[in-house]
Design a protein around this motif. Structure first.
Motif, PDB file in Angstrom:
ATOM      1  N   ALA A  19       0.840  -1.212   0.000  1.00  0.00           N
ATOM      2  CA  ALA A  19       0.000   0.000   0.000  1.00  0.00           C
ATOM      3  C   ALA A  19       0.871   1.256   0.000  1.00  0.00           C
ATOM      4  O   ALA A  19       0.551   2.240  -0.673  1.00  0.00           O
ATOM      5  CB  ALA A  19      -0.940  -0.010   1.209  1.00  0.00           C
ATOM      6  N   VAL A  20       1.981   1.231   0.739  1.00  0.00           N
ATOM      7  CA  VAL A  20       2.897   2.383   0.759  1.00  0.00           C
ATOM      8  C   VAL A  20       3.388   2.666  -0.662  1.00  0.00           C
ATOM      9  O   VAL A  20       3.324   3.796  -1.150  1.00  0.00           O
ATOM     10  CB  VAL A  20       4.101   2.124   1.708  1.00  0.00           C
ATOM     11  N   HIS A  21       3.845   1.639  -1.366  1.00  0.00           N
ATOM     12  CA  HIS A  21       4.346   1.833  -2.729  1.00  0.00           C
ATOM     13  C   HIS A  21       3.226   2.324  -3.653  1.00  0.00           C
ATOM     14  O   HIS A  21       3.437   3.205  -4.486  1.00  0.00           O
ATOM     15  CB  HIS A  21       4.970   0.538  -3.276  1.00  0.00           C
ATOM     16  N   MET A  22       2.028   1.759  -3.479  1.00  0.00           N
ATOM     17  CA  MET A  22       0.897   2.168  -4.327  1.00  0.00           C
ATOM     18  C   MET A  22       0.603   3.661  -4.120  1.00  0.00           C
ATOM     19  O   MET A  22       0.446   4.413  -5.078  1.00  0.00           O
ATOM     20  CB  MET A  22      -0.328   1.300  -3.989  1.00  0.00           C
ATOM     21  N   ILE A 123     -14.863   2.470   5.171  1.00  0.00           N
ATOM     22  CA  ILE A 123     -15.018   1.195   4.446  1.00  0.00           C
ATOM     23  C   ILE A 123     -14.216   0.109   5.141  1.00  0.00           C
ATOM     24  O   ILE A 123     -13.020   0.283   5.397  1.00  0.00           O
ATOM     25  CB  ILE A 123     -14.534   1.304   2.975  1.00  0.00           C
ATOM     26  N   ILE A 124     -14.887  -0.982   5.452  1.00  0.00           N
ATOM     27  CA  ILE A 124     -14.200  -2.175   5.947  1.00  0.00           C
ATOM     28  C   ILE A 124     -14.304  -3.200   4.821  1.00  0.00           C
ATOM     29  O   ILE A 124     -15.414  -3.585   4.446  1.00  0.00           O
ATOM     30  CB  ILE A 124     -14.894  -2.772   7.201  1.00  0.00           C
ATOM     31  N   ALA A 125     -13.188  -3.610   4.278  1.00  0.00           N
ATOM     32  CA  ALA A 125     -13.234  -4.542   3.145  1.00  0.00           C
ATOM     33  C   ALA A 125     -12.370  -5.761   3.443  1.00  0.00           C
ATOM     34  O   ALA A 125     -11.139  -5.683   3.377  1.00  0.00           O
ATOM     35  CB  ALA A 125     -12.750  -3.848   1.875  1.00  0.00           C
ATOM     36  N   PRO A 126     -13.002  -6.893   3.777  1.00  0.00           N
ATOM     37  CA  PRO A 126     -12.214  -8.095   4.071  1.00  0.00           C
ATOM     38  C   PRO A 126     -11.412  -8.570   2.867  1.00  0.00           C
ATOM     39  O   PRO A 126     -10.467  -9.331   3.030  1.00  0.00           O
ATOM     40  CB  PRO A 126     -13.270  -9.141   4.454  1.00  0.00           C
ATOM     41  N   ASN A 127     -11.802  -8.131   1.675  1.00  0.00           N
ATOM     42  CA  ASN A 127     -11.030  -8.518   0.487  1.00  0.00           C
ATOM     43  C   ASN A 127     -11.070  -7.387  -0.532  1.00  0.00           C
ATOM     44  O   ASN A 127     -12.139  -6.975  -0.961  1.00  0.00           O
ATOM     45  CB  ASN A 127     -11.583  -9.807  -0.120  1.00  0.00           C
ATOM     46  N   PHE A 128      -9.889  -6.898  -0.890  1.00  0.00           N
ATOM     47  CA  PHE A 128      -9.796  -5.802  -1.854  1.00  0.00           C
ATOM     48  C   PHE A 128      -9.614  -6.304  -3.284  1.00  0.00           C
ATOM     49  O   PHE A 128      -9.521  -5.493  -4.205  1.00  0.00           O
ATOM     50  CB  PHE A 128      -8.604  -4.898  -1.508  1.00  0.00           C
ATOM     51  N   ALA A 129      -9.525  -7.605  -3.477  1.00  0.00           N
ATOM     52  CA  ALA A 129      -9.308  -8.111  -4.843  1.00  0.00           C
ATOM     53  C   ALA A 129     -10.643  -8.122  -5.592  1.00  0.00           C
ATOM     54  O   ALA A 129     -11.611  -8.761  -5.146  1.00  0.00           O
ATOM     55  CB  ALA A 129      -8.717  -9.513  -4.803  1.00  0.00           C
ATOM     56  N   VAL A 130     -10.680  -7.434  -6.720  1.00  0.00           N
ATOM     57  CA  VAL A 130     -11.934  -7.314  -7.462  1.00  0.00           C
ATOM     58  C   VAL A 130     -12.437  -8.704  -7.888  1.00  0.00           C
ATOM     59  O   VAL A 130     -13.631  -8.999  -7.824  1.00  0.00           O
ATOM     60  CB  VAL A 130     -11.739  -6.363  -8.672  1.00  0.00           C
ATOM     61  N   SER A 242      -5.819  -2.327  -6.548  1.00  0.00           N
ATOM     62  CA  SER A 242      -6.834  -1.571  -7.306  1.00  0.00           C
ATOM     63  C   SER A 242      -8.082  -1.403  -6.438  1.00  0.00           C
ATOM     64  O   SER A 242      -8.767  -0.374  -6.509  1.00  0.00           O
ATOM     65  CB  SER A 242      -7.163  -2.259  -8.632  1.00  0.00           C
ATOM     66  N   GLY A 243      -8.357  -2.387  -5.603  1.00  0.00           N
ATOM     67  CA  GLY A 243      -9.505  -2.290  -4.686  1.00  0.00           C
ATOM     68  C   GLY A 243      -9.267  -1.254  -3.594  1.00  0.00           C
ATOM     69  O   GLY A 243     -10.188  -0.540  -3.185  1.00  0.00           O
ATOM     70  N   VAL A 244      -8.027  -1.162  -3.114  1.00  0.00           N
ATOM     71  CA  VAL A 244      -7.708  -0.150  -2.095  1.00  0.00           C
ATOM     72  C   VAL A 244      -7.923   1.244  -2.694  1.00  0.00           C
ATOM     73  O   VAL A 244      -8.537   2.122  -2.080  1.00  0.00           O
ATOM     74  CB  VAL A 244      -6.262  -0.301  -1.567  1.00  0.00           C
ATOM     75  N   LYS A 245      -7.460   1.429  -3.936  1.00  0.00           N
ATOM     76  CA  LYS A 245      -7.641   2.731  -4.608  1.00  0.00           C
ATOM     77  C   LYS A 245      -9.125   3.056  -4.769  1.00  0.00           C
ATOM     78  O   LYS A 245      -9.546   4.179  -4.518  1.00  0.00           O
ATOM     79  CB  LYS A 245      -7.016   2.688  -6.008  1.00  0.00           C
ATOM     80  N   LEU A 246      -9.881   2.063  -5.204  1.00  0.00           N
ATOM     81  CA  LEU A 246     -11.322   2.277  -5.383  1.00  0.00           C
ATOM     82  C   LEU A 246     -11.953   2.698  -4.050  1.00  0.00           C
ATOM     83  O   LEU A 246     -12.788   3.612  -3.991  1.00  0.00           O
ATOM     84  CB  LEU A 246     -11.970   0.980  -5.895  1.00  0.00           C
ATOM     85  N   ALA A 247     -11.532   2.043  -2.969  1.00  0.00           N
ATOM     86  CA  ALA A 247     -12.084   2.367  -1.641  1.00  0.00           C
ATOM     87  C   ALA A 247     -11.707   3.792  -1.225  1.00  0.00           C
ATOM     88  O   ALA A 247     -12.553   4.547  -0.738  1.00  0.00           O
ATOM     89  CB  ALA A 247     -11.578   1.349  -0.618  1.00  0.00           C
ATOM     90  N   VAL A 248     -10.456   4.182  -1.444  1.00  0.00           N
ATOM     91  CA  VAL A 248     -10.010   5.539  -1.066  1.00  0.00           C
ATOM     92  C   VAL A 248     -10.796   6.569  -1.878  1.00  0.00           C
ATOM     93  O   VAL A 248     -11.337   7.538  -1.334  1.00  0.00           O
ATOM     94  CB  VAL A 248      -8.488   5.703  -1.307  1.00  0.00           C
ATOM     95  N   GLU A 262     -17.942  -5.046  -2.380  1.00  0.00           N
ATOM     96  CA  GLU A 262     -19.020  -5.322  -3.343  1.00  0.00           C
ATOM     97  C   GLU A 262     -20.093  -4.245  -3.334  1.00  0.00           C
ATOM     98  O   GLU A 262     -20.804  -4.059  -4.304  1.00  0.00           O
ATOM     99  CB  GLU A 262     -19.647  -6.713  -3.086  1.00  0.00           C
ATOM    100  N   ASN A 263     -20.185  -3.508  -2.202  1.00  0.00           N
ATOM    101  CA  ASN A 263     -21.214  -2.469  -2.109  1.00  0.00           C
ATOM    102  C   ASN A 263     -20.849  -1.195  -2.860  1.00  0.00           C
ATOM    103  O   ASN A 263     -21.680  -0.300  -2.991  1.00  0.00           O
ATOM    104  CB  ASN A 263     -21.497  -2.153  -0.635  1.00  0.00           C
ATOM    105  N   ILE A 264     -19.593  -1.087  -3.315  1.00  0.00           N
ATOM    106  CA  ILE A 264     -19.218   0.129  -4.058  1.00  0.00           C
ATOM    107  C   ILE A 264     -18.716  -0.213  -5.457  1.00  0.00           C
ATOM    108  O   ILE A 264     -18.210   0.631  -6.162  1.00  0.00           O
ATOM    109  CB  ILE A 264     -18.137   0.940  -3.300  1.00  0.00           C
ATOM    110  N   ILE A 265     -18.866  -1.470  -5.848  1.00  0.00           N
ATOM    111  CA  ILE A 265     -18.218  -1.926  -7.078  1.00  0.00           C
ATOM    112  C   ILE A 265     -19.170  -1.953  -8.277  1.00  0.00           C
ATOM    113  O   ILE A 265     -18.747  -2.206  -9.385  1.00  0.00           O
ATOM    114  CB  ILE A 265     -17.584  -3.307  -6.824  1.00  0.00           C
ATOM    115  N   GLU A 266     -20.443  -1.644  -8.042  1.00  0.00           N
ATOM    116  CA  GLU A 266     -21.444  -1.775  -9.124  1.00  0.00           C
ATOM    117  C   GLU A 266     -21.030  -0.978 -10.353  1.00  0.00           C
ATOM    118  O   GLU A 266     -20.611   0.154 -10.245  1.00  0.00           O
ATOM    119  CB  GLU A 266     -22.813  -1.285  -8.654  1.00  0.00           C
TER     120      GLU A 266
END
Ligand code: NAP
Length: 266
Positions: A19-22, A123-130, A242-248, A262-266
């Motif tokens: 995440a630091v590098h991203m 956002i609490i996301a147990p999995n950030f992988a799309v 990519s999921g962390v970025k989407l969440a931010v 999944e609640n923000i990925i539609e």
């Protein structure tokens, strides 16, 4: 474009490091500070693998958030610490993006209540992988047609919680559409305790821990004369970014509590 100022908790961890590098490599983000319980008053560049990163390191979240002027906290630590960080961030008006897994239902309810009171996004996301989110969605779709399902989750052997947050979330999504059913033979008996895995509303969850694995899950459905297997594999931790970025990017614009990407990925 306005910069999003980010604090990362757990920067030396496997996920935190990625995440630091991203964040450092994303133009619209500024890494305002990192939170590391073992270091204080140094620059991140002094730690191995972060050459040239002129970012202050704090060991105390209160001090860190008072000085960093952050918009978002990304937490990638451990469940108890992550819960404390998330609550403290909300108290400071900082929006949390939490990848740390192992939060209880009570933890989630408490955080949802704080978000509502403070009118702040989290956002609490147990999995950030799309791909993993799609695996969960496809599983929920399949569960309308197949009542018998077993979830097999496979992770590296340094993982602290079992079953994984993703497996629990998958079971919850399936339970929303599946009538509760006790699976297997009514008289089945475990000759070795745990052989049938964890029981979630009658469906079973099995946790495998092995070196060499990253994060994998297989959802198996069975019916007369057929099985259906839905599987996702993360082969490295970059798969989560990519999921962390989407969440931010989402959380800076919303004022409510979200559990699950999944609640923000539609
Ligand atoms: P990890 O390598 O063990 O990293 C955890 C980090 O947290 C370590 O650097 C640890 O520092 C640090 N830490 C512990 N206590 C702390 C504290 N009080 N303050 C600040 N930092 C502290 O674990 P990981 O594999 O990166 O996973 C981190 C979390 O993310 C876990 O909950 C894991 O299940 C979860 N995860 C989520 C996803 C997702 O997509 N949402 C994907 C993979 C993993 P020390 O090394 O000094 O102990």
């Amino acid at each position: 474009m306005e910069q999003v100022r980010i604090v990362i908790a757990g920067p030396r961890g496997r996920m935190g490091r990625e995440a630091v590098h991203m964040v450092m490599n994303t133009e619209r983000y500024t890494l305002a500070a990192v939170l590391d319980h073992k270091y204080e008053g140094i620059m991140l560049s002094e730690l191995e693998g972060f050459q040239g990163y002129q970012v202050p390191v704090y060991s105390e979240i209160e001090k860190c958030l008072s000085e960093a002027n952050a918009d978002v906290l990304i937490d990638l630590t451990t469940p108890e610490v992550g819960m404390y960080h998330t609550k403290t961030a909300l108290q400071h008006g900082v929006r949390p993006v939490v990848g740390t897994t192992g939060f209880s239902k009570e933890n989630l309810a408490e955080l949802a209540a704080i978000c509502e009171e403070k009118e702040l996004g989290c956002i609490i996301a147990p999995n950030f992988a799309v791909g993993a989110i799609l695996m969960m969605k496809f599983s929920q779709m399949a569960a309308k047609f197949f009542k018998d399902v077993e979830i097999l989750e496979l992770h590296h052997d340094q993982k602290l919680d079992a079953p994984s947050g993703t497996a629990v979330k998958t079971a919850e999504l399936i339970a929303e559409v599946r009538e509760t059913k006790k699976q297997g033979h009514p008289n089945e008996k475990e000759t070795i305790h745990g052989a049938r895995g964890a029981d979630y509303e009658g469906m079973h969850i099995h946790s495998v821990r092995l070196p060499g694995l990253i994060a994998h899950q297989q959802v198996m459905f069975g019916a007369d004369g057929q099985t259906l297997t839905i599987r996702h594999d993360s082969y490295n931790r970059a798969s989560f970014m990519s999921g962390v970025k989407l969440a931010v990017d989402t959380i800076v614009n919303i004022d409510s509590f979200v559990y699950g990407l999944e609640n923000i990925i539609e």
